[in-house]
Enzyme design. Structure first.
Site, short mmCIF file in Angstrom:
data_model
loop_
_atom_site.label_atom_id
_atom_site.label_comp_id
_atom_site.label_asym_id
_atom_site.label_seq_id
_atom_site.Cartn_x
_atom_site.Cartn_y
_atom_site.Cartn_z
N HIS A 7 0.82 -1.21 0.00
CA HIS A 7 0.00 0.00 0.00
C HIS A 7 0.86 1.27 0.00
O HIS A 7 1.58 1.53 0.97
CB HIS A 7 -0.89 -0.04 1.25
CG HIS A 7 -1.83 1.09 1.38
ND1 HIS A 7 -1.84 1.95 2.47
CD2 HIS A 7 -2.83 1.51 0.56
CE1 HIS A 7 -2.80 2.83 2.31
NE2 HIS A 7 -3.42 2.59 1.17
N ARG A 8 0.81 2.00 -1.10
CA ARG A 8 1.66 3.18 -1.30
C ARG A 8 3.13 2.78 -1.17
O ARG A 8 3.97 3.56 -0.68
CB ARG A 8 1.31 4.31 -0.32
CG ARG A 8 -0.17 4.69 -0.35
CD ARG A 8 -0.54 5.75 0.67
NE ARG A 8 -1.98 5.77 0.89
CZ ARG A 8 -2.60 6.41 1.87
NH1 ARG A 8 -1.90 7.13 2.72
NH2 ARG A 8 -3.91 6.35 2.00
N GLU A 34 0.58 -0.54 -4.69
CA GLU A 34 -0.58 0.32 -4.89
C GLU A 34 -0.10 1.74 -4.76
O GLU A 34 0.75 2.05 -3.91
CB GLU A 34 -1.64 -0.01 -3.82
CG GLU A 34 -2.95 0.76 -3.94
CD GLU A 34 -2.98 2.08 -3.17
OE1 GLU A 34 -3.96 2.82 -3.32
OE2 GLU A 34 -1.99 2.41 -2.45
N ASP A 36 -1.19 6.22 -5.76
CA ASP A 36 -2.25 7.18 -6.07
C ASP A 36 -1.72 8.24 -7.02
O ASP A 36 -0.58 8.67 -6.89
CB ASP A 36 -2.71 7.88 -4.79
CG ASP A 36 -2.98 6.90 -3.67
OD1 ASP A 36 -4.11 6.41 -3.58
OD2 ASP A 36 -2.04 6.60 -2.89
N HIS A 49 -0.96 10.82 -2.46
CA HIS A 49 -2.30 10.42 -2.02
C HIS A 49 -3.23 11.60 -1.73
O HIS A 49 -4.33 11.68 -2.27
CB HIS A 49 -2.21 9.54 -0.77
CG HIS A 49 -3.55 9.14 -0.24
ND1 HIS A 49 -4.25 9.90 0.69
CD2 HIS A 49 -4.34 8.07 -0.52
CE1 HIS A 49 -5.41 9.31 0.94
NE2 HIS A 49 -5.48 8.20 0.22
N GLU A 109 -4.44 4.07 -8.28
CA GLU A 109 -5.71 4.66 -7.85
C GLU A 109 -5.81 6.09 -8.37
O GLU A 109 -4.93 6.91 -8.12
CB GLU A 109 -5.84 4.65 -6.32
CG GLU A 109 -7.17 5.24 -5.89
CD GLU A 109 -7.37 5.34 -4.38
OE1 GLU A 109 -8.22 6.14 -3.96
OE2 GLU A 109 -6.67 4.62 -3.63
N LYS A 111 -7.08 9.56 -8.07
CA LYS A 111 -7.60 10.41 -6.99
C LYS A 111 -8.34 11.59 -7.60
O LYS A 111 -7.85 12.71 -7.63
CB LYS A 111 -6.45 10.90 -6.10
CG LYS A 111 -5.70 9.81 -5.37
CD LYS A 111 -6.53 9.17 -4.28
CE LYS A 111 -6.80 10.14 -3.15
NZ LYS A 111 -7.54 9.50 -2.04
N ASP A 229 0.14 -2.21 4.34
CA ASP A 229 1.28 -1.31 4.59
C ASP A 229 2.55 -2.11 4.86
O ASP A 229 3.65 -1.58 4.73
CB ASP A 229 1.01 -0.42 5.82
CG ASP A 229 -0.12 0.57 5.59
OD1 ASP A 229 -0.33 0.98 4.43
OD2 ASP A 229 -0.80 0.94 6.57
#
Length: 242
Positions: A7-8, A34, A36, A49, A109, A111, A229
């Site tokens: 995640h990120r 992942e 954003d 993000h 993702e 945004k 994470d």
């Protein structure tokens, strides 16, 4: 096998949404990352993000009000004071360039829920196609109009609606908008929902899974993937199921 998406990037230990976090996720053995994306004032696709730079950098203001060069001067490692080296905000171009050196899957993702960035979907899709990454990218968003727009423009790129509240028969909904997967919040990704979706041919990748008991449940259910994470913790637990 349940895939693990960082995640990120490996954000548990490294500054989120930076090349450092993505590279460390790869070294740790993550199957995917992942990230954003948003647009700068001069139309560049950047990886960050929040709509504002305040939380993750040493700057203040909205991403959309900075030019790309102005954003690059900010330090994205700012919240993690232990880092001596400055980390810039990456461009999507930089991430895809790095992906040529590995086999990582990338969940991008969009945004665009608060600011409907004009032309962002087109730019992201053009870049993915230019790098021949259409089979290694999943496009997700809480803005489902955007997901449908992406599917119409590029049916060859997998799309996944993000949602945080219960959705009745989400596999039917996913199919109706041309999505091959769903990304629900882990609290609503019940085991029955996961199994029913996957039996219907819709992949399920819950977010953001950091608790060990949830990881065990998702591995036991044979979930397609999940977003965490801490990929190192997830990989260690997965070894018990392989």
């Amino acid at each position: 096998m349940t895939l693990i998406f960082a995640h990120r990037g490996y954000s548990h230990l490294f500054p989120e949404n930076t090349m450092k976090a993505f590279k460390e996720a790869e070294y740790a053995g993550s199957d995917g990352i992942e990230l954003d994306v948003q647009l700068t004032k001069d139309g560049e696709i950047v990886v960050i993000h929040d709509e504002k730079v305040d939380r993750t950098t040493n700057g203040k203001g909205f991403v959309k009000d900075f030019t790309f060069n102005e954003l690059r001067k900010l330090d994205a490692s700012y919240p993690k004071k232990t880092f001596l080296k400055k980390e810039p905000i990456p461009s999507l171009y930089e991430v895809l360039e790095w992906m040529k050196t590995n086999h990582i899957i990338c969940n991008i993702e969009l945004k665009n829920g608060i600011f409907p960035y004009e032309g962002m979907e087109e730019k992201v899709i053009a870049l993915i196609r230019a790098y021949n990454m259409t089979d290694r990218v999943v496009l997700s968003s809480f803005n489902h109009y955007s997901i449908v727009n992406c599917y119409r423009m590029a049916p060859e790129i997998e799309t996944a609606p993000l949602f945080s509240e219960g959705l009745y028969m989400p596999w039917i909904y996913a199919e109706s908008i041309g999505a091959k997967s769903i990304h629900p919040k882990y609290t609503i990704a019940k085991t029955e929902l996961i199994k029913a979706s996957m039996e219907y041919g819709i992949a399920v990748r819950p977010y953001t899974v950091n608790k060990e008991n949830t990881m065990h449940r998702l591995f036991s259910a044979g979930c397609s993937a999940f977003i965490t994470d801490d990929p190192v913790k997830a990989i260690k637990i997965r070894e018990q199921y392989c």
